[in-house]
Design an enzyme around this catalytic site. Structure first.
Site, PDB file in Angstrom:
ATOM      1  N   GLU A   1      -0.496   8.132   6.763  1.00  0.00           N
ATOM      2  CA  GLU A   1      -0.310   9.171   7.825  1.00  0.00           C
ATOM      3  C   GLU A   1       0.825   8.452   9.028  1.00  0.00           C
ATOM      4  OE1 GLU A   1      -0.885  12.301   7.444  1.00  0.00           O
ATOM      5  OE2 GLU A   1      -2.301  12.301   5.940  1.00  0.00           O
ATOM      6  N   TRP A   2       0.291   7.192   9.341  1.00  0.00           N
ATOM      7  CA  TRP A   2       1.146   6.604  10.310  1.00  0.00           C
ATOM      8  C   TRP A   2       2.511   6.288  10.125  1.00  0.00           C
ATOM      9  CZ3 TRP A   2      -2.605   3.293  14.193  1.00  0.00           C
ATOM     10  CH2 TRP A   2      -3.453   4.211  14.754  1.00  0.00           C
TER      11      TRP A   2
ATOM     12  N   GLU B   1      -1.873  -7.227   7.678  1.00  0.00           N
ATOM     13  CA  GLU B   1      -0.685  -7.090   8.345  1.00  0.00           C
ATOM     14  C   GLU B   1      -0.640  -7.745   9.637  1.00  0.00           C
ATOM     15  OE1 GLU B   1       2.480  -6.938   8.129  1.00  0.00           O
ATOM     16  OE2 GLU B   1       2.706  -4.709   7.476  1.00  0.00           O
TER      17      GLU B   1
ATOM     18  N   ARG C   1      -6.278   1.113   4.012  1.00  0.00           N
ATOM     19  CA  ARG C   1      -5.105   1.562   3.411  1.00  0.00           C
ATOM     20  C   ARG C   1      -4.639   0.818   2.070  1.00  0.00           C
ATOM     21  NH1 ARG C   1      -3.304  -0.473   8.202  1.00  0.00           N
ATOM     22  NH2 ARG C   1      -1.168  -1.738   8.255  1.00  0.00           N
TER      23      ARG C   1
ATOM     24  N   GLN D   1       1.049   0.677  12.653  1.00  0.00           N
ATOM     25  CA  GLN D   1      -0.174   0.430  12.422  1.00  0.00           C
ATOM     26  C   GLN D   1      -0.761  -0.873  12.742  1.00  0.00           C
ATOM     27  OE1 GLN D   1      -1.470   3.078   8.710  1.00  0.00           O
ATOM     28  NE2 GLN D   1       0.334   2.065   8.194  1.00  0.00           N
ATOM     29  N   GLY D   2      -0.090  -1.869  12.329  1.00  0.00           N
ATOM     30  CA  GLY D   2      -0.685  -3.318  12.714  1.00  0.00           C
ATOM     31  C   GLY D   2      -1.883  -3.614  11.763  1.00  0.00           C
TER      32      GLY D   2
ATOM     33  N   HIS E   1       0.891  -1.059   0.079  1.00  0.00           N
ATOM     34  CA  HIS E   1      -0.107   0.027  -0.058  1.00  0.00           C
ATOM     35  C   HIS E   1       0.828   1.243   0.111  1.00  0.00           C
ATOM     36  CE1 HIS E   1       0.840   1.007   3.932  1.00  0.00           C
ATOM     37  NE2 HIS E   1       0.782  -0.492   4.539  1.00  0.00           N
ATOM     38  N   GLY E   2       0.165   2.462  -0.410  1.00  0.00           N
ATOM     39  CA  GLY E   2       1.107   3.687  -0.476  1.00  0.00           C
ATOM     40  C   GLY E   2       1.347   4.072   1.071  1.00  0.00           C
TER      41      GLY E   2
END
Length: 193
Positions: free
Chosen positions: A16-17, A85, A63, A24-25, A12-13
């Site tokens: 923000e995190w 993830e 995402r 993120q997990g 994924h691109g």
């Protein structure tokens, strides 16, 4: 080494995190403007592949779905929870710097992202994560496009290439590109800048 069908992997691109170095997990944050541009570059790279009608699989997290909508330009895909993830337990949503400050015992003080996630209290752990990825790979029946996550991609790419899991966390983890895996070999596809 097992033989798997040809795979085109898209991470994924940027989110923000990602930008803030926040874990993120299985939590989520939206793509940044850079992340949207990453997905647009992937769209350019994957367009000729899509004309071959490969199977397409996408992680159900926001995402990856946002990336897929841009990169796949409307091509139909299937969501698969095995592509999510690795779960980072109590560390999901926390800044990497906070976690490292709490763990001065880490050798060298610079663990890979995969090493951080693997040791997260209440997290999924590498063995379960790897088993989930293997289950997905073993179900592939033909050439496939996969839109998923950075650590997922590192472990999957190590598995397909026959690398030791200790090497997985040291593989490149780029956004805005496509990793093509065929016959145990990896080729990085990048758009002209």
């Amino acid at each position: 080494m097992k033989h798997y069908p040809k795979i085109w992997f898209l991470r994924h691109g940027q989110t923000e995190w990602n930008k803030a170095y926040r874990l993120q997990g299985q939590l989520d944050s939206p793509l940044t403007a850079q992340g949207i541009a990453d997905a647009e570059r992937q769209a350019e790279l994957i367009r000729p592949v899509l004309s071959q009608s490969p199977d397409i699989f996408v992680s159900p997290l926001g995402r990856t779905v946002q990336t897929a909508e841009i990169a796949l330009a409307g091509a139909a895909y299937r969501l698969d929870e095995r592509l999510m993830e690795i779960h980072a337990g109590v560390w999901q949503g926390r800044l990497r710097t906070e976690i490292l400050a709490e763990r001065p015992d880490w050798p060298g003080g610079q663990p890979t992202a995969l090493e951080i996630y693997e040791t997260a209290q209440g997290g999924e752990g590498l063995n379960a994560f790897q088993a989930r990825i293997r289950s997905f790979l073993e179900d592939l029946t033909g050439p496939s496009v996969v839109v998923a996550h950075g650590l997922w991609g590192q472990v999957m790419r190590a598995e397909v290439r026959g690398l030791d899991m200790a090497q997985a966390g040291h593989l490149s983890n780029d956004q805005g590109c496509v990793y093509m895996l065929e016959s145990g070999q990896e080729t990085l596809l990048q758009a002209a800048v």
